[in-house]
Design an enzyme around this catalytic site. Structure first.
Site, PDB file in Angstrom:
ATOM      1  CG  HIS A  72      49.666  71.113  36.396  1.00  0.00           C
ATOM      2  ND1 HIS A  72      50.340  71.760  37.410  1.00  0.00           N
ATOM      3  CD2 HIS A  72      48.351  71.188  36.726  1.00  0.00           C
ATOM      4  CE1 HIS A  72      49.464  72.203  38.309  1.00  0.00           C
ATOM      5  NE2 HIS A  72      48.251  71.861  37.919  1.00  0.00           N
ATOM      6  CE1 TYR A 199      58.595  73.882  39.168  1.00  0.00           C
ATOM      7  CE2 TYR A 199      60.450  73.767  40.681  1.00  0.00           C
ATOM      8  CZ  TYR A 199      59.366  73.172  40.070  1.00  0.00           C
ATOM      9  OH  TYR A 199      59.048  71.866  40.361  1.00  0.00           O
ATOM     10  N   PRO A 291      64.708  69.010  46.301  1.00  0.00           N
ATOM     11  CG  PRO A 291      63.222  69.927  47.856  1.00  0.00           C
ATOM     12  CD  PRO A 291      64.646  69.541  47.670  1.00  0.00           C
ATOM     13  CE  LYS A 295      63.222  64.380  37.096  1.00  0.00           C
ATOM     14  NZ  LYS A 295      61.813  64.727  36.989  1.00  0.00           N
ATOM     15  CE1 TYR A 383      59.659  70.361  37.518  1.00  0.00           C
ATOM     16  CE2 TYR A 383      57.699  69.235  36.698  1.00  0.00           C
ATOM     17  CZ  TYR A 383      58.317  70.019  37.644  1.00  0.00           C
ATOM     18  OH  TYR A 383      57.617  70.458  38.742  1.00  0.00           O
TER      19      TYR A 383
HETATM   20  P1  RFL Z   1      60.384  57.493  52.650  1.00  0.00           P
HETATM   21  O1  RFL Z   1      59.196  58.174  52.121  1.00  0.00           O
HETATM   22  O2  RFL Z   1      61.311  58.250  53.544  1.00  0.00           O
HETATM   23  O3  RFL Z   1      59.878  56.175  53.381  1.00  0.00           O
HETATM   24  C1  RFL Z   1      60.723  55.430  54.217  1.00  0.00           C
HETATM   25  C2  RFL Z   1      59.860  54.729  55.245  1.00  0.00           C
HETATM   26  O4  RFL Z   1      60.674  53.921  56.074  1.00  0.00           O
HETATM   27  C3  RFL Z   1      60.315  54.118  57.425  1.00  0.00           C
HETATM   28  N1  RFL Z   1      61.464  53.746  58.257  1.00  0.00           N
HETATM   29  C4  RFL Z   1      61.617  52.511  58.783  1.00  0.00           C
HETATM   30  N2  RFL Z   1      60.843  51.420  58.725  1.00  0.00           N
HETATM   31  C5  RFL Z   1      61.284  50.303  59.361  1.00  0.00           C
HETATM   32  N3  RFL Z   1      62.457  50.257  60.055  1.00  0.00           N
HETATM   33  C6  RFL Z   1      63.250  51.334  60.141  1.00  0.00           C
HETATM   34  N4  RFL Z   1      64.387  51.277  60.833  1.00  0.00           N
HETATM   35  C7  RFL Z   1      62.852  52.532  59.486  1.00  0.00           C
HETATM   36  N5  RFL Z   1      63.377  53.767  59.357  1.00  0.00           N
HETATM   37  C8  RFL Z   1      62.541  54.484  58.611  1.00  0.00           C
HETATM   38  C9  RFL Z   1      59.911  55.573  57.503  1.00  0.00           C
HETATM   39  O5  RFL Z   1      59.069  55.835  58.618  1.00  0.00           O
HETATM   40  C10 RFL Z   1      59.172  55.723  56.183  1.00  0.00           C
HETATM   41  O6  RFL Z   1      57.796  55.413  56.290  1.00  0.00           O
HETATM   42  O7  RFL Z   1      61.312  56.905  51.472  1.00  0.00           O
HETATM   43  P2  RFL Z   1      60.882  56.359  50.013  1.00  0.00           P
HETATM   44  O8  RFL Z   1      59.795  55.348  50.133  1.00  0.00           O
HETATM   45  O9  RFL Z   1      62.155  56.003  49.363  1.00  0.00           O
HETATM   46  O10 RFL Z   1      60.228  57.611  49.252  1.00  0.00           O
HETATM   47  C11 RFL Z   1      61.006  58.720  48.906  1.00  0.00           C
HETATM   48  C12 RFL Z   1      60.153  59.990  48.968  1.00  0.00           C
HETATM   49  O11 RFL Z   1      59.560  60.087  50.252  1.00  0.00           O
HETATM   50  C13 RFL Z   1      60.989  61.239  48.690  1.00  0.00           C
HETATM   51  O12 RFL Z   1      61.939  60.989  47.697  1.00  0.00           O
HETATM   52  C14 RFL Z   1      60.102  62.423  48.251  1.00  0.00           C
HETATM   53  O13 RFL Z   1      59.305  62.876  49.315  1.00  0.00           O
HETATM   54  C15 RFL Z   1      60.978  63.566  47.737  1.00  0.00           C
HETATM   55  N6  RFL Z   1      60.182  64.743  47.321  1.00  0.00           N
HETATM   56  C16 RFL Z   1      59.604  64.786  46.082  1.00  0.00           C
HETATM   57  N7  RFL Z   1      59.690  63.742  45.241  1.00  0.00           N
HETATM   58  C17 RFL Z   1      59.025  63.762  44.062  1.00  0.00           C
HETATM   59  O14 RFL Z   1      59.140  62.783  43.288  1.00  0.00           O
HETATM   60  N8  RFL Z   1      58.241  64.828  43.689  1.00  0.00           N
HETATM   61  C18 RFL Z   1      58.115  65.925  44.500  1.00  0.00           C
HETATM   62  O15 RFL Z   1      57.363  66.839  44.167  1.00  0.00           O
HETATM   63  C19 RFL Z   1      58.828  65.955  45.720  1.00  0.00           C
HETATM   64  N9  RFL Z   1      58.712  67.001  46.546  1.00  0.00           N
HETATM   65  C20 RFL Z   1      60.033  65.826  48.207  1.00  0.00           C
HETATM   66  C21 RFL Z   1      59.296  66.963  47.781  1.00  0.00           C
HETATM   67  C22 RFL Z   1      60.593  65.812  49.482  1.00  0.00           C
HETATM   68  C23 RFL Z   1      60.440  66.904  50.318  1.00  0.00           C
HETATM   69  N10 RFL Z   1      60.994  66.815  51.629  1.00  0.00           N
HETATM   70  C24 RFL Z   1      60.191  67.004  52.771  1.00  0.00           C
HETATM   71  C25 RFL Z   1      62.233  66.104  51.816  1.00  0.00           C
HETATM   72  C26 RFL Z   1      59.155  68.063  48.602  1.00  0.00           C
HETATM   73  C27 RFL Z   1      59.756  68.053  49.869  1.00  0.00           C
HETATM   74  C28 RFL Z   1      59.633  69.289  50.715  1.00  0.00           C
HETATM   75  C1  PHB Z   2      55.140  69.963  45.804  1.00  0.00           C
HETATM   76  O1  PHB Z   2      54.036  70.172  45.302  1.00  0.00           O
HETATM   77  O2  PHB Z   2      55.259  69.654  47.004  1.00  0.00           O
HETATM   78  C2  PHB Z   2      56.379  70.117  44.984  1.00  0.00           C
HETATM   79  C3  PHB Z   2      56.248  70.357  43.630  1.00  0.00           C
HETATM   80  C4  PHB Z   2      57.394  70.532  42.867  1.00  0.00           C
HETATM   81  C5  PHB Z   2      58.642  70.470  43.457  1.00  0.00           C
HETATM   82  C6  PHB Z   2      58.763  70.219  44.809  1.00  0.00           C
HETATM   83  C7  PHB Z   2      57.620  70.043  45.581  1.00  0.00           C
HETATM   84  O3  PHB Z   2      59.755  70.671  42.705  1.00  0.00           O
END
Ligand code: RFL
Ligand code: PHB
Length: 415
Positions: A72, A199, A291, A295, A383
């Protein structure tokens, strides 16, 4: 077992760190509590910044992204029932891509396993010891047996609810903010309503249109932080989206089978420092953002790029300067990500404490961002991702045979 770097957690941070270390000739073992199948099915982030697109390409794990991601040039803001385009490509000559986090996890798992791993899934009772000495250890149970890995360093990549951060809790200071709302997120088999993310600011609450492919959409609706997703019938979700999206998108809104529903509470959190002794925290284990700015995963990748460079310096020259400055280097970018995520969140959400003045101020801010080139440029710059050029240049120097692929070229060649 013995390895150079023990990595706790096989999310994006842990897997990418292990991959970068492998490319630098450094051994690591990744320990994960969940199964591979669970990690590869967990629906989370969707949006990656320009430099992350480049990172996946430059490190040889971008092939599927190049085929399947949606590239995009900007986003749309919606307020007063109208859409406003923020054209990143024109403003800052960068873009973003939509490529599900679980797809990146699948690509990294496959690559790490093909390169020899090891990735140990379904570990139990993971603990970290002796991080103040020169040989920290990770203890855990795996397939019924007690195991211990002796390492030079431990990377705590185990997310917000992991054990790494609490294990050094007494030397850390936490900075946080909770928001009085959450997001109800859905995945549905339906046609997209736009070719970019929307958004939407609305008096009923924020809504976000995102996408995964030309037949799978991802929507989010602002809700209570402790909302019961079970109380949202499919009909209620579609009708609420219809109410909050602007007319143009509403007209194109197509319902479809909802395949996933979940509520995420919103919080900003940073711990400082991100290291103690030989334990280094990276990704969500050290910081989380609401979110709205997309980031979280992008910051997690930035941390492990800094960490892999610091470890590479250590193993090449036994110098510890980059390891010592790891936390300070990462925190600078993290606080920029925090500021931006907070700013997007406060501008776009409906706060129950807000009065008419606050709402008019939000609308004035949206009007300014949409119509001032200076303001839209600031949004576009943050962004699409603040620069990580130095790291990528180093990486390309280290791997001269891999072509530097420019994603916008790919995008146009795909058309
Ligand atoms: P994770 O992905 O939580 O991975 C951590 C891993 O550690 C495991 N774990 C363990 N392993 C061993 N021993 C233990 N004691 C443990 N405890 C836990 C877990 O099972 C897991 O596999 O952390 P990491 O790698 O730092 O990654 C971070 C991302 O997951 C997170 O920041 C993003 O999902 C945030 N996020 C977004 N980030 C973006 O850059 N772009 C996005 O569009 C975006 N959208 C989002 C998001 C997060 C969301 N939610 C659900 C919080 C949208 C949503 C809705
Ligand atoms: C997503 O596609 O899951 C998504 C995209 C943008 C955001 C958060 C989540 O700011």
């Amino acid at each position: 077992m013995r390895t150079q770097v023990g990595i706790v957690g096989a999310g994006p941070a842990g897997l990418m760190l292990s991959h970068l270390l492998h490319l630098a000739g450094i051994d690591s073992i990744v320990i994960e509590t969940r199964s591979r199948q669970y990690c590869e099915a967990r629906v989370r982030a969707g949006l990656i910044e320009q430099w992350v697109i480049n990172l996946l390409n430059a490190t040889g794990v971008g092939a599927r992204m190049r085929k399947e991601a949606l590239f995009h040039d900007g986003i749309k803001l919606s307020f007063n029932d109208e859409l406003h385009h923020i054209d990143f490509r024109k403003l800052v000559r960068r873009g973003v891509a939509i490529y599900g986090q679980q797809e990146i996890v699948k690509d990294l798992n496959a690559r790490r396993l093909a390169d020899g791993g090891p990735l140990l899934f379904e570990a139990e009772a993971v603990t970290i010891e002796d991080i103040e000495g020169t040989q920290p250890k990770i203890h855990f149970r795996h397939r019924g047996a007690s195991q211990m890995i002796a390492c030079d360093f431990v990377a705590g990549c185990d997310g917000f609810h992991g054990i790494s951060r609490p294990s050094i809790g007494k030397v850390l200071t936490g900075f946080d903010r909770e928001y009085p709302f959450g997001w109800l997120g859905i995945l549905a088999n339906a046609k997209p309503v736009d070719d970019e993310l929307i958004y939407a600011y609305h008096e009923r609450g924020f809504a976000l249109f995102s996408v995964r492919s030309d037949h799978v959409v991802r929507y989010y609706l602002q809700c209570a932080p402790d909302e019961d997703a079970g109380k949202w019938s499919d009909d209620r979700i579609w009708s609420e989206l219809g109410a909050r999206l602007p007319e143009k998108a509403r007209k194109r809104l197509k319902t479809g089978k909802i395949t996933e529903k979940g509520v995420t509470a919103m919080r900003s959190f940073v711990c400082e420092p991100m290291q103690h002794g030989r334990l280094f925290l990276a990704g969500d284990s050290a910081h989380i953002v609401p979110p709205t700015g997309a980031k979280g995963m992008n910051l997690a990748f930035a941390d492990v790029c800094v960490l892999s460079q610091a470890l590479t310096q250590y193993y090449k020259s036994k110098r510890e300067t980059l390891l010592k400055s790891y936390s300070a280097t990462c925190l600078r970018r993290i606080w920029q990500g925090q500021r931006f995520s907070w700013w997007m969140t406060q501008m776009l959400h409906r706060f129950s404490s807000a009065n008419d003045f606050d709402m008019r101020r939000q609308l004035a801010e949206l009007d300014y961002v949409a119509n001032s080139e200076a303001a839209s440029k600031a949004l576009a710059e943050n962004y699409s991702g603040l620069p990580m050029d130095r790291f990528l240049t180093e990486l390309r120097k280290a791997a001269p045979k891999r072509p530097a692929i420019r994603p916008w070229r790919i995008r146009h060649s795909l058309k």
